[in-house]
Design a protein around this motif. Structure first.
Motif, PDB file in Angstrom:
ATOM      1  N   ILE A 163       2.086  -1.510  -2.428  1.00 21.31           N
ATOM      2  CA  ILE A 163       2.435  -0.101  -3.922  1.00 21.31           C
ATOM      3  C   ILE A 163       2.155  -0.118  -4.373  1.00 21.31           C
ATOM      4  O   ILE A 163       3.009   1.938  -5.082  1.00 21.31           O
ATOM      5  CB  ILE A 163       3.368  -2.178  -4.270  1.00 21.31           C
ATOM      6  CG1 ILE A 163       4.325  -2.394  -3.363  1.00 21.31           C
ATOM      7  CG2 ILE A 163       4.704  -0.703  -4.934  1.00 21.31           C
ATOM      8  CD1 ILE A 163       5.455  -1.945  -2.596  1.00 21.31           C
ATOM      9  N   SER A 164       0.758  -0.157  -5.052  1.00 18.16           N
ATOM     10  CA  SER A 164       0.476   1.349  -5.577  1.00 18.16           C
ATOM     11  C   SER A 164       0.051   2.387  -5.290  1.00 18.16           C
ATOM     12  O   SER A 164       0.390   3.414  -5.817  1.00 18.16           O
ATOM     13  CB  SER A 164      -0.890   0.519  -6.332  1.00 18.16           C
ATOM     14  OG  SER A 164      -1.636   0.743  -5.163  1.00 18.16           O
ATOM     15  N   THR A 165       0.222   3.135  -3.888  1.00 16.81           N
ATOM     16  CA  THR A 165       0.188   4.120  -3.545  1.00 16.81           C
ATOM     17  C   THR A 165       1.740   4.440  -3.462  1.00 16.81           C
ATOM     18  O   THR A 165       1.451   6.119  -3.214  1.00 16.81           O
ATOM     19  CB  THR A 165      -0.088   4.244  -1.616  1.00 16.81           C
ATOM     20  OG1 THR A 165       0.907   3.205  -0.709  1.00 16.81           O
ATOM     21  CG2 THR A 165      -1.421   3.487  -1.704  1.00 16.81           C
ATOM     22  N   ALA A 166       3.000   3.605  -3.805  1.00 15.98           N
ATOM     23  CA  ALA A 166       3.827   4.367  -3.996  1.00 15.98           C
ATOM     24  C   ALA A 166       4.511   4.389  -5.608  1.00 15.98           C
ATOM     25  O   ALA A 166       5.725   6.044  -5.798  1.00 15.98           O
ATOM     26  CB  ALA A 166       4.904   3.378  -2.833  1.00 15.98           C
ATOM     27  N   LEU A 218       7.558  -8.039  -9.248  1.00 19.11           N
ATOM     28  CA  LEU A 218       7.817  -6.887  -8.241  1.00 19.11           C
ATOM     29  C   LEU A 218       8.811  -6.327  -7.117  1.00 19.11           C
ATOM     30  O   LEU A 218       8.711  -5.218  -7.038  1.00 19.11           O
ATOM     31  CB  LEU A 218       6.261  -7.566  -7.888  1.00 19.11           C
ATOM     32  CG  LEU A 218       6.005  -6.599  -6.101  1.00 19.11           C
ATOM     33  CD1 LEU A 218       5.313  -5.225  -7.199  1.00 19.11           C
ATOM     34  CD2 LEU A 218       4.346  -7.309  -5.174  1.00 19.11           C
ATOM     35  N   ASN A 219       9.562  -7.579  -6.996  1.00 22.74           N
ATOM     36  CA  ASN A 219      10.416  -7.265  -6.624  1.00 22.74           C
ATOM     37  C   ASN A 219      11.772  -5.880  -7.290  1.00 22.74           C
ATOM     38  O   ASN A 219      12.435  -4.871  -7.174  1.00 22.74           O
ATOM     39  CB  ASN A 219      11.600  -7.819  -6.146  1.00 22.74           C
ATOM     40  CG  ASN A 219      12.453  -7.600  -5.033  1.00 22.74           C
ATOM     41  OD1 ASN A 219      12.345  -6.829  -4.463  1.00 22.74           O
ATOM     42  ND2 ASN A 219      13.404  -8.523  -4.995  1.00 22.74           N
ATOM     43  N   ALA A 220      11.701  -6.241  -8.556  1.00 22.00           N
ATOM     44  CA  ALA A 220      12.385  -5.210  -9.048  1.00 22.00           C
ATOM     45  C   ALA A 220      11.730  -4.012  -9.977  1.00 22.00           C
ATOM     46  O   ALA A 220      12.962  -3.194  -9.650  1.00 22.00           O
ATOM     47  CB  ALA A 220      13.166  -6.230 -11.049  1.00 22.00           C
ATOM     48  N   LEU A 221      11.021  -3.893  -9.764  1.00 26.70           N
ATOM     49  CA  LEU A 221       9.689  -2.470  -9.774  1.00 26.70           C
ATOM     50  C   LEU A 221      10.013  -1.778  -8.503  1.00 26.70           C
ATOM     51  O   LEU A 221      10.732  -0.527  -8.834  1.00 26.70           O
ATOM     52  CB  LEU A 221       8.531  -3.163 -10.140  1.00 26.70           C
ATOM     53  CG  LEU A 221       8.338  -3.462 -11.338  1.00 26.70           C
ATOM     54  CD1 LEU A 221       6.547  -3.107 -11.539  1.00 26.70           C
ATOM     55  CD2 LEU A 221       8.640  -2.556 -12.430  1.00 26.70           C
ATOM     56  N   ILE A 222       9.342  -2.487  -8.041  1.00 29.80           N
ATOM     57  CA  ILE A 222      10.577  -1.512  -6.394  1.00 29.80           C
ATOM     58  C   ILE A 222      11.934  -1.315  -5.887  1.00 29.80           C
ATOM     59  O   ILE A 222      12.492  -0.210  -5.213  1.00 29.80           O
ATOM     60  CB  ILE A 222       9.807  -2.878  -4.443  1.00 29.80           C
ATOM     61  CG1 ILE A 222       8.721  -3.448  -5.142  1.00 29.80           C
ATOM     62  CG2 ILE A 222      10.771  -2.252  -3.717  1.00 29.80           C
ATOM     63  CD1 ILE A 222       8.130  -4.672  -3.762  1.00 29.80           C
TER      64      ILE A 222
END
Length: 120
Positions: free
Chosen positions: A98-101, A63-67
């Motif tokens: 995070i799904s909103t962004a 998740l951190n990598a995706l962000i």
């Protein structure tokens, strides 16, 4: 978990790139995912679609990598879009907001069709 992750650039069209990701995204493999995403951005493809059809696991490192990829894409006037998000990851994205962004679509084709109209 494991150090097995596949990263394949499946399609490139102008400023848009589609990368197919497979395997586990965890503390061992998340850096490779982030590196691959940042390389595509640096190559002039700031609009990324990550096809997660073959992802079997994703932890907070993933998740951190995706962000991180999303932030770099945004800084390059681009975007990060997800396709075929596994249920467990979709839940994590929703719970963290995070799904909103980070928009997601049921397939890479649907994501590409949506993004191509916005990018071109």
């Amino acid at each position: 978990m494991t150090d097995h992750l596949t990263l394949t650039t499946a399609h490139v069209r102008g400023r848009l790139a589609v990368a197919a990701i497979g395997g586990d995204i965890d503390i061992e493999t998340a850096p490779a995912l982030r590196t691959h995403g940042l390389e595509l951005i640096a190559q002039g493809h700031p609009h990324l679609i990550l096809d997660l059809t073959q992802v079997t696991f994703c932890d907070s490192s993933g998740l951190n990598a995706l962000i991180g990829i999303m932030r770099c894409a945004t800084a390059a006037n681009g975007s990060l879009t997800l396709a075929a998000v596994p249920d467990r990851l979709a839940r994590m994205l929703d719970l963290t907001g995070i799904s909103t962004a980070m928009p997601s679509y049921p397939s890479a084709t649907a994501a590409m069709n949506a993004r191509l109209t916005e990018v071109t």
